[in-house]
Design a protein around this motif. Sequence first.
Motif, short mmCIF file in Angstrom:
data_model
loop_
_atom_site.label_atom_id
_atom_site.label_comp_id
_atom_site.label_asym_id
_atom_site.label_seq_id
_atom_site.Cartn_x
_atom_site.Cartn_y
_atom_site.Cartn_z
N SER A 99 0.86 -1.17 0.00
CA SER A 99 0.00 0.00 0.00
C SER A 99 0.90 1.23 0.00
CB SER A 99 -0.92 0.00 1.22
OG SER A 99 -0.18 -0.02 2.40
N LEU A 100 0.84 1.96 -1.08
CA LEU A 100 1.70 3.13 -1.25
C LEU A 100 0.94 4.39 -0.85
CD1 LEU A 100 3.21 2.21 -4.72
CD2 LEU A 100 4.22 1.86 -2.48
N CYS A 101 1.60 5.20 -0.05
CA CYS A 101 1.01 6.44 0.43
C CYS A 101 1.99 7.57 0.15
CB CYS A 101 0.74 6.28 1.93
SG CYS A 101 0.23 7.77 2.76
N VAL A 102 1.52 8.64 -0.44
CA VAL A 102 2.40 9.74 -0.81
C VAL A 102 3.12 10.31 0.40
CG1 VAL A 102 0.68 11.60 -0.72
CG2 VAL A 102 2.60 11.78 -2.30
N GLU A 103 2.48 10.29 1.56
CA GLU A 103 3.13 10.81 2.77
C GLU A 103 4.36 9.97 3.14
OE1 GLU A 103 -0.21 10.27 2.62
OE2 GLU A 103 -0.96 12.33 2.66
N ASP A 104 4.27 8.66 2.93
CA ASP A 104 5.42 7.80 3.21
C ASP A 104 6.58 8.10 2.26
OD1 ASP A 104 4.01 6.57 5.25
OD2 ASP A 104 3.40 4.86 4.01
N LEU A 105 6.26 8.37 1.01
CA LEU A 105 7.29 8.72 0.05
C LEU A 105 7.90 10.08 0.40
CD1 LEU A 105 8.94 8.10 -2.45
CD2 LEU A 105 7.02 8.93 -3.84
N GLU A 106 7.07 11.02 0.81
CA GLU A 106 7.58 12.32 1.26
C GLU A 106 8.55 12.13 2.43
OE1 GLU A 106 4.05 14.48 2.22
OE2 GLU A 106 3.47 14.72 0.12
N ASN A 107 8.21 11.26 3.37
CA ASN A 107 9.08 11.00 4.51
C ASN A 107 10.40 10.37 4.05
OD1 ASN A 107 7.27 12.00 6.38
ND2 ASN A 107 6.34 10.01 6.77
N LEU A 108 10.34 9.45 3.10
CA LEU A 108 11.55 8.84 2.57
C LEU A 108 12.46 9.90 1.96
CD1 LEU A 108 13.03 6.08 1.66
CD2 LEU A 108 11.91 6.52 -0.51
N LEU A 109 11.88 10.79 1.15
CA LEU A 109 12.67 11.85 0.50
C LEU A 109 13.25 12.80 1.55
CD1 LEU A 109 10.29 12.65 -2.49
CD2 LEU A 109 12.47 11.41 -2.59
N HIS A 110 12.43 13.20 2.51
CA HIS A 110 12.88 14.13 3.55
C HIS A 110 14.01 13.53 4.36
CE1 HIS A 110 12.69 16.22 7.50
NE2 HIS A 110 12.64 17.26 6.70
N GLU A 111 13.86 12.28 4.79
CA GLU A 111 14.90 11.63 5.59
C GLU A 111 16.19 11.46 4.80
OE1 GLU A 111 13.29 8.02 7.19
OE2 GLU A 111 11.88 9.09 8.47
N CYS A 112 16.07 11.12 3.52
CA CYS A 112 17.27 10.98 2.69
C CYS A 112 18.01 12.31 2.60
CB CYS A 112 16.91 10.48 1.30
SG CYS A 112 18.35 10.42 0.22
N LEU A 113 17.29 13.38 2.33
CA LEU A 113 17.95 14.69 2.23
C LEU A 113 18.57 15.10 3.57
CD1 LEU A 113 15.47 16.59 -0.06
CD2 LEU A 113 17.80 15.93 -0.59
N LEU A 114 17.86 14.83 4.63
CA LEU A 114 18.34 15.22 5.95
C LEU A 114 19.57 14.42 6.37
CD1 LEU A 114 17.64 17.16 8.25
CD2 LEU A 114 16.23 15.35 9.24
N PHE A 115 19.50 13.10 6.23
CA PHE A 115 20.57 12.25 6.74
C PHE A 115 21.70 12.02 5.74
CE2 PHE A 115 16.87 10.80 9.35
CZ PHE A 115 17.31 11.38 10.51
N SER A 116 21.39 11.98 4.45
CA SER A 116 22.44 11.73 3.46
C SER A 116 23.10 13.01 2.96
CB SER A 116 21.86 10.96 2.26
OG SER A 116 21.44 9.69 2.66
N PHE A 117 22.31 14.11 2.92
CA PHE A 117 22.83 15.36 2.35
C PHE A 117 22.88 16.51 3.36
CE2 PHE A 117 21.23 12.94 -1.23
CZ PHE A 117 22.28 13.02 -2.12
N ASN A 118 22.53 16.23 4.61
CA ASN A 118 22.53 17.27 5.64
C ASN A 118 21.74 18.49 5.19
OD1 ASN A 118 24.34 15.79 7.38
ND2 ASN A 118 25.94 16.30 5.90
N THR A 119 20.60 18.23 4.57
CA THR A 119 19.80 19.28 3.96
C THR A 119 18.35 19.16 4.42
OG1 THR A 119 21.21 19.20 2.01
CG2 THR A 119 19.09 20.27 1.74
N ASP A 120 17.78 20.27 4.84
CA ASP A 120 16.38 20.30 5.23
C ASP A 120 15.66 21.26 4.29
OD1 ASP A 120 14.04 19.86 6.58
OD2 ASP A 120 14.58 21.04 8.34
N ILE A 121 14.97 20.72 3.32
CA ILE A 121 14.28 21.53 2.32
C ILE A 121 12.86 21.81 2.79
CG2 ILE A 121 13.40 21.56 -0.05
CD1 ILE A 121 15.82 19.99 -0.89
N GLU A 122 12.53 23.08 2.85
CA GLU A 122 11.20 23.48 3.33
C GLU A 122 10.47 24.34 2.30
OE1 GLU A 122 11.73 25.29 7.14
OE2 GLU A 122 12.54 23.48 8.03
#
Length: 146
Positions: A99-122
């Motif tokens: 079951s795919l939920c856009v919010e889960d994908l948003e969380n995946l993207l956010h966590e990747c940017l935060l933890f892999s790129f030290n970036t918080d895009i708002e």
Amino acid sequence: MAEIMQRDNVNININININDRAINYTIKRPIFCYNNNFDQSEINIKKCMSKLCEGISRVLSTWNGLQMAIQNKWGGHDSYQKSQQLVIDIFAWFSQSDSLCVEDLENLLHECLLFSFNTDIEDGSIDMVAEQLMNMHEGYLNDSHF
């Protein structure tokens, strides 16, 4: 008259090249086919999944926030490799999630940017990219009859 048949839980091995990096991936999915032609259905699924991976890469390559993080090496000297890993992670998420939920994908993207790129895009772009990816995935699902 064409007869639609189904095989449940078929392991499909997919070989995908992302910028000269070979990725071997196995997914387990039901296969639908006409007149018992399962081999052709599996070939079509492999083509579709390869196109999906290419599409994910294309969407991420147009995302300004991610491209800035890569160009400025905010994730370190291997920022480019991390961006390629994100393509693989998104592909895996689409392939493994029932079951795919856009919010889960948003969380995946956010966590990747935060933890892999030290970036918080708002700037709202995470939501837009996630929506683009979900729409693209839905289109591939409809084309391949998953």
